[in-house]
Motif scaffolding. Structure first.
Motif, PDB file in Angstrom:
ATOM      1  N   LYS A 130     -58.804 -21.576  77.642  1.00 39.79           N
ATOM      2  CA  LYS A 130     -60.667 -21.847  77.051  1.00 39.79           C
ATOM      3  C   LYS A 130     -61.403 -21.025  76.231  1.00 39.79           C
ATOM      4  CE  LYS A 130     -63.208 -21.939  80.638  1.00 39.79           C
ATOM      5  NZ  LYS A 130     -63.620 -21.937  82.330  1.00 39.79           N
ATOM      6  N   GLU A 131     -60.706 -20.356  76.477  1.00 37.57           N
ATOM      7  CA  GLU A 131     -62.198 -19.364  75.580  1.00 37.57           C
ATOM      8  C   GLU A 131     -62.004 -19.974  74.201  1.00 37.57           C
ATOM      9  OE1 GLU A 131     -64.514 -15.413  76.914  1.00 37.57           O
ATOM     10  OE2 GLU A 131     -62.516 -14.958  75.843  1.00 37.57           O
ATOM     11  N   ALA A 135     -63.706 -21.593  71.084  1.00 37.27           N
ATOM     12  CA  ALA A 135     -64.206 -20.405  69.840  1.00 37.27           C
ATOM     13  C   ALA A 135     -63.378 -21.126  68.132  1.00 37.27           C
ATOM     14  CB  ALA A 135     -63.484 -19.189  69.814  1.00 37.27           C
ATOM     15  N   GLU A 138     -65.360 -24.458  66.811  1.00 34.26           N
ATOM     16  CA  GLU A 138     -66.697 -23.240  66.992  1.00 34.26           C
ATOM     17  C   GLU A 138     -66.252 -22.950  64.685  1.00 34.26           C
ATOM     18  OE1 GLU A 138     -68.941 -20.746  69.221  1.00 34.26           O
ATOM     19  OE2 GLU A 138     -69.897 -22.372  70.326  1.00 34.26           O
TER      20      GLU A 138
ATOM     21  N   ARG B  22     -71.803 -25.898  78.255  1.00 35.07           N
ATOM     22  CA  ARG B  22     -71.369 -25.209  79.909  1.00 35.07           C
ATOM     23  C   ARG B  22     -72.194 -24.184  79.857  1.00 35.07           C
ATOM     24  NH1 ARG B  22     -65.307 -24.618  76.603  1.00 35.07           N
ATOM     25  NH2 ARG B  22     -64.628 -24.684  78.500  1.00 35.07           N
ATOM     26  N   TRP B  24     -71.696 -20.364  80.486  1.00 31.40           N
ATOM     27  CA  TRP B  24     -70.199 -18.643  80.999  1.00 31.40           C
ATOM     28  C   TRP B  24     -70.792 -17.705  81.006  1.00 31.40           C
ATOM     29  CZ3 TRP B  24     -65.586 -19.621  78.587  1.00 31.40           C
ATOM     30  CH2 TRP B  24     -65.477 -20.314  77.736  1.00 31.40           C
ATOM     31  N   GLY B  46     -72.720 -22.266  75.938  1.00 32.05           N
ATOM     32  CA  GLY B  46     -72.051 -22.344  74.464  1.00 32.05           C
ATOM     33  C   GLY B  46     -73.029 -23.374  73.480  1.00 32.05           C
ATOM     34  N   ARG B  74     -73.555 -19.808  67.527  1.00 37.68           N
ATOM     35  CA  ARG B  74     -72.902 -19.745  67.776  1.00 37.68           C
ATOM     36  C   ARG B  74     -73.002 -20.084  69.169  1.00 37.68           C
ATOM     37  NH1 ARG B  74     -67.204 -18.582  64.783  1.00 37.68           N
ATOM     38  NH2 ARG B  74     -66.540 -19.021  66.641  1.00 37.68           N
ATOM     39  N   THR B  75     -72.022 -19.932  70.486  1.00 39.57           N
ATOM     40  CA  THR B  75     -71.832 -19.762  71.527  1.00 39.57           C
ATOM     41  C   THR B  75     -72.336 -18.815  72.511  1.00 39.57           C
ATOM     42  OG1 THR B  75     -69.779 -21.360  72.586  1.00 39.57           O
ATOM     43  CG2 THR B  75     -70.201 -19.374  74.156  1.00 39.57           C
ATOM     44  N   ARG B  77     -72.490 -16.090  75.036  1.00 35.65           N
ATOM     45  CA  ARG B  77     -70.186 -15.678  76.008  1.00 35.65           C
ATOM     46  C   ARG B  77     -70.696 -15.044  77.365  1.00 35.65           C
ATOM     47  NH1 ARG B  77     -68.085 -15.967  79.809  1.00 35.65           N
ATOM     48  NH2 ARG B  77     -65.446 -15.647  79.392  1.00 35.65           N
ATOM     49  N   PHE B  93     -70.546 -15.742  69.794  1.00 35.23           N
ATOM     50  CA  PHE B  93     -69.160 -16.285  69.093  1.00 35.23           C
ATOM     51  C   PHE B  93     -69.579 -15.694  67.864  1.00 35.23           C
ATOM     52  CE2 PHE B  93     -66.760 -16.582  72.793  1.00 35.23           C
ATOM     53  CZ  PHE B  93     -66.342 -18.229  73.241  1.00 35.23           C
ATOM     54  N   GLU B 119     -65.589 -13.129  67.835  1.00 37.61           N
ATOM     55  CA  GLU B 119     -67.006 -12.939  68.661  1.00 37.61           C
ATOM     56  C   GLU B 119     -66.873 -11.804  69.914  1.00 37.61           C
ATOM     57  OE1 GLU B 119     -64.434 -16.140  66.963  1.00 37.61           O
ATOM     58  OE2 GLU B 119     -63.876 -15.622  68.870  1.00 37.61           O
ATOM     59  N   LYS B 121     -67.437 -10.377  73.659  1.00 38.69           N
ATOM     60  CA  LYS B 121     -67.324 -11.756  75.216  1.00 38.69           C
ATOM     61  C   LYS B 121     -68.013 -11.253  75.582  1.00 38.69           C
ATOM     62  CE  LYS B 121     -63.173 -13.227  72.806  1.00 38.69           C
ATOM     63  NZ  LYS B 121     -61.945 -14.703  73.053  1.00 38.69           N
ATOM     64  N   LYS B 166     -61.515  -9.079  76.586  1.00 35.83           N
ATOM     65  CA  LYS B 166     -62.377  -9.991  77.690  1.00 35.83           C
ATOM     66  C   LYS B 166     -63.321  -9.735  78.020  1.00 35.83           C
ATOM     67  CE  LYS B 166     -59.577 -13.654  76.881  1.00 35.83           C
ATOM     68  NZ  LYS B 166     -59.897 -14.630  76.222  1.00 35.83           N
ATOM     69  N   ASN B 319     -67.687 -20.518  85.852  1.00 40.35           N
ATOM     70  CA  ASN B 319     -67.221 -19.612  85.193  1.00 40.35           C
ATOM     71  C   ASN B 319     -67.323 -18.036  84.728  1.00 40.35           C
ATOM     72  OD1 ASN B 319     -65.625 -21.123  82.850  1.00 40.35           O
ATOM     73  ND2 ASN B 319     -67.445 -22.282  82.414  1.00 40.35           N
TER      74      ASN B 319
END
Lengths: 155, 356
Positions: A130-131, A135, A138, B22, B24, B46, B74-75, B77, B93, B119, B121, B166, B319
């Motif tokens: 889902k990440e 992304a 976006e 959401r 994160w 997000g 952007r998001t 994270r 991101f 991105e 993370k 990640k 999350n």
């Protein structure tokens, strides 16, 4: 250099007859009906061809399975060719189209039909991270492509 | 009395609303939440913003004190406080890492770290606050040196992971860096002296490692054990020899101790080990689970058991789970449902059993 379509000659099928569902169905709000979900996604346009996912047999009624008890939805689609590079885009389109269609706690898994793609495992992994999905959505270019697939009128 | 003999309940204290998308990650600010200093928590979303929440000393409830916006495009994270609590780093991101400083009533972005191709993370500060690590979808791990005047200089770009990285996490006591990835492995990075960083160990499937994306890792208080969680639906516990780690010998190898399987049926996104030894997990089935080590496991073969499962902790995927380090048994969780929840771990006395 000429850039051709990856699959220049897809097989196109006739659209299936649509069943009208009664509007006053008392259970309309409770259940998550696989056919209802199918109705939402059958007309999504393929990223490469001016046909719907249903017409290209990427999706069919059998593509959607719902487990009400566990709150799970599984969508299995069949890319038109084994090396389809648009599989992840189709996955994005499906998720984006469905995001407000059922109760929040439902989990959606999207997979390619077994044996339908050369990198089945890798594609499935990406479709369900889902990440990565967040992304990708976006990314303005991908976002635009997804929007075109979801909202262009049928040809 | 060891944890295994007690009964516990995870009591929901508050739901923090405000983010428009959401949430994160959450991060407790160090050195807050005890001795009269109100607890502070940062969250990122997000919705491209970071929120800072502070507990009111009188009512005990958390209020949003600041919204850090109009910086990331952007998001956002993940977020991490420096060990002193003076700086807050945020990974986005939008491929940048922003560093914020608390100035008066507000937070000011004092530095922007660029370099990742896409991105970012995760970010992690080392124990002394002298180094910052970042990682992202470009498969690389970057190490930055923290210089005076809020300057940051990249000292190393570590290649080795074959996919999206990640999370990064520094060892709690030593300058050894750990990363986990979509390539299913965990990598350990150490320095040879003189900014020469390289991968000293890879924990892969062949080493009893994970068989799908590893989303997070967390160390116990003493730093000789590590918990990792994965899309393969398991939690794994790894251990290393404490004395060897502390001797500064970079090659203190990590070994698989135990795999906790059968407890989760959806991806586990977060794992966090409390100072007391309770492991919390946050998963895609909307639940929070707590695990602890069995009192009568063997030294070489410790066993872990499920302390409790909080079903429907959130309305959607969990999350992030983070224990406060303040010794107040508070746990924060972040979810796709756009909320953060504050929980308190309560010991049930005597014969009281928690409701199933």
């Amino acid at each position: 250099m000429t850039l051709g379509l990856i699959n220049a000659n897809p097989v196109v099928h006739a659209k299936k007859k649509r069943v009208a569902r009664p509007l006053d169905d008392p259970h309309a709000d409770d259940a998550v009906d696989p056919l209802e979900i199918y109705d939402y996604v059958r007309d999504i346009r393929d990223p490469e061809h001016p046909y719907s996912l249903e017409q290209l047999s990427v999706l069919s009624e059998e593509s959607i399975t719902v487990d009400e008890k566990l709150g799970r939805i599984l969508i299995t689609f069949t890319p038109t060719i084994q090396h389809c590079s648009m599989a992840t885009v189709i996955g994005l389109c499906l998720r984006e189209k469905l995001k407000d269609c059922f109760p929040a706690h439902f989990k959606v898994d999207i997979k390619v039909a077994p044996g339908s793609h050369a990198d089945e495992e890798a594609v499935n992994k990406q479709l369900n991270d889902k990440e990565r999905v967040a992304a990708a959505l976006e990314n303005p270019n991908l976002r635009q492509l997804v929007t075109e697939c979801l909202y262009s009128s049928e040809l | 009395m060891s944890l295994v003999d007690e009964s516990f309940e995870l009591k929901e204290l508050q739901v923090l609303e405000g983010h428009a998308d959401r949430v994160w990650s959450v991060a407790w600010k160090p050195a807050t939440g005890f001795d009269g200093v109100p607890a502070v928590l940062a969250s990122c979303s997000g919705d491209k913003t970071v929120r800072v929440w502070e507990q009111s000393p009188s009512s005990g409830s958390f209020q949003c004190k600041a919204v850090l916006e109009e910086t990331h495009t952007r998001t956002v994270r993940s977020c991490a406080w420096s060990p002193s609590g003076k700086l807050l780093a945020t990974a986005s991101f939008d491929a940048t890492t922003a560093v914020w400083e608390h100035v008066g009533d507000d937070y000011e972005c004092v530095s922007t770290l660029e370099g990742h191709e896409n991105e970012v993370k995760s970010i992690s500060w080392n124990a002394s606050g002298s180094l910052l690590a970042t990682c992202g979808r470009d498969k690389s791990v970057w190490i930055w040196e923290v210089l005076p005047g809020n300057e940051f200089e990249c000292v190393s770009v570590l290649q080795g992971h074959t996919q999206d990285v990640k999370m990064v996490q520094w060892h709690p006591n030593m300058d050894i860096l750990f990363s986990c990835s979509y390539d299913n492995t965990i990598k350990v990075w150490a320095e040879d002296g003189d900014d020469d960083w390289h991968c000293v160990q890879t924990l892969a499937e062949a080493n009893n490692g994970h068989t799908s994306t590893v989303w997070a890792l967390s160390f116990n208080a003493t730093g000789d054990k590590m918990a990792t969680c994965s899309d393969d639906l398991t939690l794994k516990i790894w251990g290393s020899d404490l004395l060897t780690i502390q001797s500064g010998n970079g090659s203190a190898p990590w070994k698989h101790i135990c795999t906790l399987s059968g407890y989760h049926d959806r991806t586990i996104f977060s794992v966090h080990w409390s100072r007391e030894g309770i492991i919390a997990s946050g998963a895609a089935d909307d639940a929070i689970r707590l695990f602890a080590e069995d009192g009568d496991g063997l030294v070489d073969e410790p066993k872990y058991h499920l302390l409790l499962k909080k079903d429907k902790a959130h309305d959607m995927d969990v999350n992030s789970v983070q224990w406060s380090s303040a010794g107040n048994r508070l746990l924060a969780s972040a979810s796709d449902d756009g909320t953060i929840k504050i929980w308190e771990l309560i010991s049930l006395a005597g014969d009281q059993k928690p409701p199933l």
